[in-house]
Design an enzyme around this catalytic site. Structure first.
Site, PDB file in Angstrom:
ATOM      1  N   GLU A 149     -39.745   3.478 -14.958  1.00 25.52           N
ATOM      2  CA  GLU A 149     -39.494   4.623 -14.073  1.00 25.52           C
ATOM      3  C   GLU A 149     -40.640   5.630 -14.201  1.00 25.52           C
ATOM      4  O   GLU A 149     -40.874   6.147 -15.288  1.00 25.52           O
ATOM      5  CB  GLU A 149     -38.158   5.285 -14.436  1.00 25.52           C
ATOM      6  CG  GLU A 149     -36.961   4.350 -14.255  1.00 25.52           C
ATOM      7  CD  GLU A 149     -35.656   4.906 -14.799  1.00 25.52           C
ATOM      8  OE1 GLU A 149     -35.661   6.034 -15.339  1.00 25.52           O
ATOM      9  OE2 GLU A 149     -34.627   4.229 -14.694  1.00 25.52           O
TER      10      GLU A 149
ATOM     11  N   HIS B 290     -32.600   8.062 -11.436  1.00 28.92           N
ATOM     12  CA  HIS B 290     -31.935   8.152 -12.752  1.00 28.92           C
ATOM     13  C   HIS B 290     -31.201   9.486 -12.872  1.00 28.92           C
ATOM     14  O   HIS B 290     -31.435  10.274 -13.787  1.00 28.92           O
ATOM     15  CB  HIS B 290     -32.957   8.000 -13.887  1.00 28.92           C
ATOM     16  CG  HIS B 290     -32.340   7.535 -15.175  1.00 28.92           C
ATOM     17  ND1 HIS B 290     -33.040   6.799 -16.106  1.00 28.92           N
ATOM     18  CD2 HIS B 290     -31.093   7.706 -15.697  1.00 28.92           C
ATOM     19  CE1 HIS B 290     -32.257   6.541 -17.141  1.00 28.92           C
ATOM     20  NE2 HIS B 290     -31.065   7.083 -16.912  1.00 28.92           N
TER      21      HIS B 290
END
Length: 321
Positions: A268, A289
């Site tokens: 990420e 997230h």
């Protein structure tokens, strides 16, 4: 916590990721010296960490063996969140560094996001919103969740809360876990799957709620996707590395997975070619997230984390409560 104040006076605490102000205020209230450095670089962390007795992190900062070996004065690592996959627990044990987290604080927020992603996938919201943004007023036909079978993989706090909400929607629940969940399943009216593949084969929707461990790394890979019912929905709000991105991309392109709704990726932001293609895929809903990113969850995380941190730090300093 006021009773711990004499013991914790002057304790040096480094906070390397953004946290709720409540956590910082509680640390300062007991006399701790707090160095708040959200966004600190790896090099800075390695240079500074030897000065501190406690380290507070969220998802970004990796507390690996190198960090722990540099941290000669470190007594406690606190993860302000649920998982501990960014902390080397074995290295921490070897150095007698206590590790604490807040396992229950984000349950409701993650469960609500899971249900939201499930609904978004079922109703093909990404496609409809993209059409609307271009001024194209075309109906996109989705499906209802009512009467569908939901496989909950990982029946811990979050998985059970998701199952509870999904039951209220009218879904049939089948649960799978590596531990005995029969008692919890019975209370929630869920059936227990004998194994992962049998749960996947029956489900219209699969939602993942497992921690990241060596056993769950790429838990959903080629064989698992081949076992899924064709045209099913996959939701992942647990850890990105639980899903093999290349295998998921194949499953989407083959029509095995109709839509994937993901709050997490192995890297990420997306780093691999497969992850970048997933992010751009028309049948992938991707969020950044945000499972625990609500005002309420962050305050609960702060309260639970600081309580566990202060208790562990007081114990490590040899103070009686």
């Amino acid at each position: 916590m006021e009773k711990l104040r004499p013991c914790l006076q002057g304790a040096r605490v480094l906070v390397t990721d953004p946290v709720d102000d409540l956590l910082l205020e509680a640390l300062r209230a007991v006399g701790a010296q707090v160095d708040y450095r959200p966004g600190i670089s790896r090099g800075e962390l390695l240079a500074l960490v030897p000065r501190y007795e406690a380290l507070v992190v969220r998802s970004r900062t990796r507390v690996d063996r190198e960090v722990l070996e540099r941290a000669g004065n470190l007594l406690v690592v606190a993860r302000a969140g649920v998982g501990l996959d960014n902390v080397d627990l074995e290295a921490a044990r070897e150095r007698k560094v206590r590790v604490v987290n807040a396992p229950g604080a984000a349950t409701q927020s993650v469960a609500e996001l899971t249900i939201a992603l499930m609904i978004a996938a079922a109703r093909r919201l990404r496609e409809s919103m993209e059409l609307a943004s271009r001024g194209v007023w075309k109906k996109v036909v989705g499906v209802e969740l009512y009467g569908k079978t939901l496989a909950v993989v990982g029946f811990g706090r979050i998985g059970r809360r998701v199952a509870e909400i999904a039951r209220a929607i009218g879904m049939d629940i089948i649960a799978y876990d590596v531990v005995d969940i029969r008692g919890h399943a019975e209370k929630l009216g869920a059936r227990v799957a004998e194994d992962l593949h049998s749960a996947l084969a029956e489900a219209d929707v699969v939602t993942l709620h497992v921690p990241l461990t060596p056993d769950t790394y790429h838990l959903m890979s080629w064989e698992e996707f081949k076992a899924m019912k064709r045209g099913s929905i996959l939701v992942n709000t647990s850890r990105g590395a639980v899903v093999d991105s290349e295998a998921l991309l194949w499953a989407l392109n083959e029509g095995v997975v109709a839509t994937a709704a993901l709050d997490v990726l192995e890297h990420e932001p997306p780093a691999t070619e497969a992850e970048k293609r997933l992010a751009q895929h028309p049948r992938v809903i991707l969020t950044t997230h945000i499972g625990a990113s609500t005002v309420e969850a962050q305050r609960r995380v702060a309260i639970e984390t600081v309580r566990r941190l202060l208790e562990a730090l007081a114990e490590a300093r040899g103070c009686s409560r």
